[in-house]
Design a protein around this motif. Sequence first.
Motif, PDB file in Angstrom:
ATOM      1  N   GLN A   1       3.680  -9.020  -4.870  1.00  0.00           N
ATOM      2  CA  GLN A   1       3.357  -9.607  -3.788  1.00  0.00           C
ATOM      3  C   GLN A   1       4.504  -9.729  -2.707  1.00  0.00           C
ATOM      4  OE1 GLN A   1       0.982 -13.145  -3.490  1.00  0.00           O
ATOM      5  NE2 GLN A   1      -0.188 -12.184  -1.941  1.00  0.00           N
ATOM      6  N   VAL A   2       4.556  -9.109  -1.624  1.00  0.00           N
ATOM      7  CA  VAL A   2       5.739  -9.050  -0.946  1.00  0.00           C
ATOM      8  C   VAL A   2       5.213  -9.651   0.575  1.00  0.00           C
ATOM      9  CG1 VAL A   2       7.504  -8.026   0.352  1.00  0.00           C
ATOM     10  CG2 VAL A   2       6.957  -7.347  -2.017  1.00  0.00           C
ATOM     11  N   VAL A   3       5.660 -10.671   1.088  1.00  0.00           N
ATOM     12  CA  VAL A   3       5.022 -11.123   2.443  1.00  0.00           C
ATOM     13  C   VAL A   3       3.417 -11.100   2.425  1.00  0.00           C
ATOM     14  CG1 VAL A   3       5.611 -11.401   4.776  1.00  0.00           C
ATOM     15  CG2 VAL A   3       7.252 -10.227   3.294  1.00  0.00           C
ATOM     16  N   GLY A   4       2.902 -11.361   1.393  1.00  0.00           N
ATOM     17  CA  GLY A   4       1.284 -11.564   1.723  1.00  0.00           C
ATOM     18  C   GLY A   4       0.905  -9.894   1.344  1.00  0.00           C
TER      19      GLY A   4
ATOM     20  N   GLU B   1      13.559 -10.158   2.834  1.00  0.00           N
ATOM     21  CA  GLU B   1      12.472 -10.080   1.558  1.00  0.00           C
ATOM     22  C   GLU B   1      12.877  -8.819   0.853  1.00  0.00           C
ATOM     23  OE1 GLU B   1       9.905 -11.731   0.938  1.00  0.00           O
ATOM     24  OE2 GLU B   1      10.191 -13.032   2.803  1.00  0.00           O
ATOM     25  N   ILE B   2      13.661  -7.849   1.131  1.00  0.00           N
ATOM     26  CA  ILE B   2      14.116  -6.930   0.488  1.00  0.00           C
ATOM     27  C   ILE B   2      15.626  -6.829   0.490  1.00  0.00           C
ATOM     28  CG2 ILE B   2      14.449  -4.326   0.136  1.00  0.00           C
ATOM     29  CD1 ILE B   2      11.525  -5.353  -0.370  1.00  0.00           C
TER      30      ILE B   2
ATOM     31  N   GLN C   1      15.413  -6.365  -9.366  1.00  0.00           N
ATOM     32  CA  GLN C   1      15.589  -7.973  -9.685  1.00  0.00           C
ATOM     33  C   GLN C   1      14.229  -8.592  -8.574  1.00  0.00           C
ATOM     34  OE1 GLN C   1      16.741  -9.781 -11.812  1.00  0.00           O
ATOM     35  NE2 GLN C   1      15.573 -11.467 -10.659  1.00  0.00           N
ATOM     36  N   ARG C   2      14.154  -7.882  -7.288  1.00  0.00           N
ATOM     37  CA  ARG C   2      13.302  -8.392  -6.365  1.00  0.00           C
ATOM     38  C   ARG C   2      11.888  -8.125  -6.928  1.00  0.00           C
ATOM     39  NH1 ARG C   2      11.559 -12.148  -3.664  1.00  0.00           N
ATOM     40  NH2 ARG C   2      10.558 -11.761  -1.654  1.00  0.00           N
ATOM     41  N   LEU C   3      11.680  -6.975  -7.520  1.00  0.00           N
ATOM     42  CA  LEU C   3      10.401  -6.629  -8.164  1.00  0.00           C
ATOM     43  C   LEU C   3       9.932  -7.399  -9.047  1.00  0.00           C
ATOM     44  CD1 LEU C   3      10.131  -2.796  -7.751  1.00  0.00           C
ATOM     45  CD2 LEU C   3       9.072  -4.332  -6.354  1.00  0.00           C
ATOM     46  N   ARG C   4      10.917  -7.911 -10.142  1.00  0.00           N
ATOM     47  CA  ARG C   4      10.734  -8.727 -11.119  1.00  0.00           C
ATOM     48  C   ARG C   4      10.191  -9.911 -10.475  1.00  0.00           C
ATOM     49  NH1 ARG C   4      15.813  -7.564 -13.220  1.00  0.00           N
ATOM     50  NH2 ARG C   4      15.722  -5.732 -14.198  1.00  0.00           N
ATOM     51  N   GLU C   5      10.956 -10.716  -9.596  1.00  0.00           N
ATOM     52  CA  GLU C   5      10.547 -11.830  -8.850  1.00  0.00           C
ATOM     53  C   GLU C   5       9.341 -11.875  -7.944  1.00  0.00           C
ATOM     54  OE1 GLU C   5      14.079 -12.210  -5.971  1.00  0.00           O
ATOM     55  OE2 GLU C   5      15.226 -12.717  -7.743  1.00  0.00           O
ATOM     56  N   THR C   6       8.848 -10.648  -7.617  1.00  0.00           N
ATOM     57  CA  THR C   6       7.550 -10.591  -6.736  1.00  0.00           C
ATOM     58  C   THR C   6       6.485 -10.226  -7.670  1.00  0.00           C
ATOM     59  OG1 THR C   6       7.935  -8.554  -6.178  1.00  0.00           O
ATOM     60  CG2 THR C   6       8.738 -10.187  -4.511  1.00  0.00           C
TER      61      THR C   6
END
Length: 140
Positions: free
Chosen positions: A43-46, A108-109, A127-132
């Motif tokens: 989930q990235v910004v909704g 966000e990215i 890492q961002r994909l892991r967090e989201t």
Amino acid sequence: MMDDEYWDTYPETLTTADVAKILRVGKPAVFARLQSGIIPAHQVVGSWIIFKAEVRAWLASTSNQAPDGPPAPVDVLATYGDELSFRDLMVLFDKTKPTIYRWLQTGEIPAYHVGIRWIIHKTQLRQRLRETSNQRGHDE
């Protein structure tokens, strides 16, 4: 299990309508399963980002013909170089240029704005994909 020919009819990034069709359920059921983490997604910004490779691995792991245990990790960034462009992100996330630019500008990215180019490092994006991921609590 569904074969490669079946999966080839779907894009690399699935919509909720695609997932509903694959699972033969309504979109409300898809959203409920995304929220609960049953269907793997980010989930990235909704916005729900649903990668075909992750859904396919998840479905394979739920088969009564599959070996026990969690699905093997899927690397949706494996085919990309160490640095990605905003165009790569448009393809990866199946989002428009304005959406990707907004995500880059708001952080966000994770990315670097060098001159007129955005540079996205694969390790930071991974890492961002892991967090989201809605699977974070499931893996830890």
